[in-house]
Design an enzyme around this catalytic site. Sequence first.
Site, mmCIF file in Angstrom:
data_model
loop_
_atom_site.group_PDB
_atom_site.id
_atom_site.type_symbol
_atom_site.label_atom_id
_atom_site.label_comp_id
_atom_site.label_asym_id
_atom_site.label_seq_id
_atom_site.Cartn_x
_atom_site.Cartn_y
_atom_site.Cartn_z
ATOM 1 N N HIS A 1 55.048 -33.045 37.252
ATOM 2 C CA HIS A 1 54.153 -34.068 36.351
ATOM 3 C C HIS A 1 54.825 -35.232 36.005
ATOM 4 C CE1 HIS A 1 50.493 -32.108 35.074
ATOM 5 N NE2 HIS A 1 50.999 -30.833 35.668
ATOM 6 N N GLY B 1 38.220 -28.073 32.097
ATOM 7 C CA GLY B 1 38.134 -27.497 33.279
ATOM 8 C C GLY B 1 39.190 -26.366 33.538
ATOM 9 N N GLY C 1 41.759 -30.619 38.485
ATOM 10 C CA GLY C 1 41.991 -32.164 38.638
ATOM 11 C C GLY C 1 41.976 -32.705 37.188
ATOM 12 N N ARG D 1 43.820 -25.893 38.058
ATOM 13 C CA ARG D 1 43.759 -26.787 39.163
ATOM 14 C C ARG D 1 42.587 -27.583 39.606
ATOM 15 N NH1 ARG D 1 48.036 -27.213 38.265
ATOM 16 N NH2 ARG D 1 50.108 -26.200 38.896
ATOM 17 N N THR E 1 52.928 -31.362 25.340
ATOM 18 C CA THR E 1 53.047 -30.371 24.650
ATOM 19 C C THR E 1 53.629 -29.251 25.157
ATOM 20 O OG1 THR E 1 50.907 -29.367 25.132
ATOM 21 C CG2 THR E 1 50.877 -31.276 23.272
#
Length: 170
Positions: A50, A9, A14, A12, A35
Amino acid sequence: MGRIILVTGGARSGKSSYAEKLALSLSPNPVYLATARIWDEEFRKRVLRHQERRGPEWTNIEEEKELSHHSLSGRTILIDCVTLWCTNFFFDLNADTDLALVAVKEEFNRFTAQDSTFIFVTNEIGMGGTSDNEIQRKFTDMQGWMNQYIAAQADEVVLMVSGIPVKIKS
């Protein structure tokens, strides 16, 4: 035999949140294989956000390129993300699209030879306009080809659109 899931995607959309929830639904103790190469302070803060989002049930591994160096047979592994992984090969090989694509495909094949569940997160960077920057165009080509390579081998492909998962392949 392992299972490959590709979550793709735009920025941002999701992708990471969806992939994390999916990994936790498949395993009580998944592996998060990051990574990212830390390029600057802003990106370091992004990585820390994150990391803070994940709980103690995760095994966290930082690996810029050589994913196959980690023996994770039988585990559920979230690889976040293919785009940064490809970036590392691309720039380490002097923006040579062909060499980088061969190298990342070979590493993908070595890594996914393990009997594990792999959840790869990637970006659809080619959905926008064509860049006027040659390096960006070369990278977009390489990334698109790698996404196609993974999708062809994937058991399942999910496209994230504004936080909504759309099954592309199952």
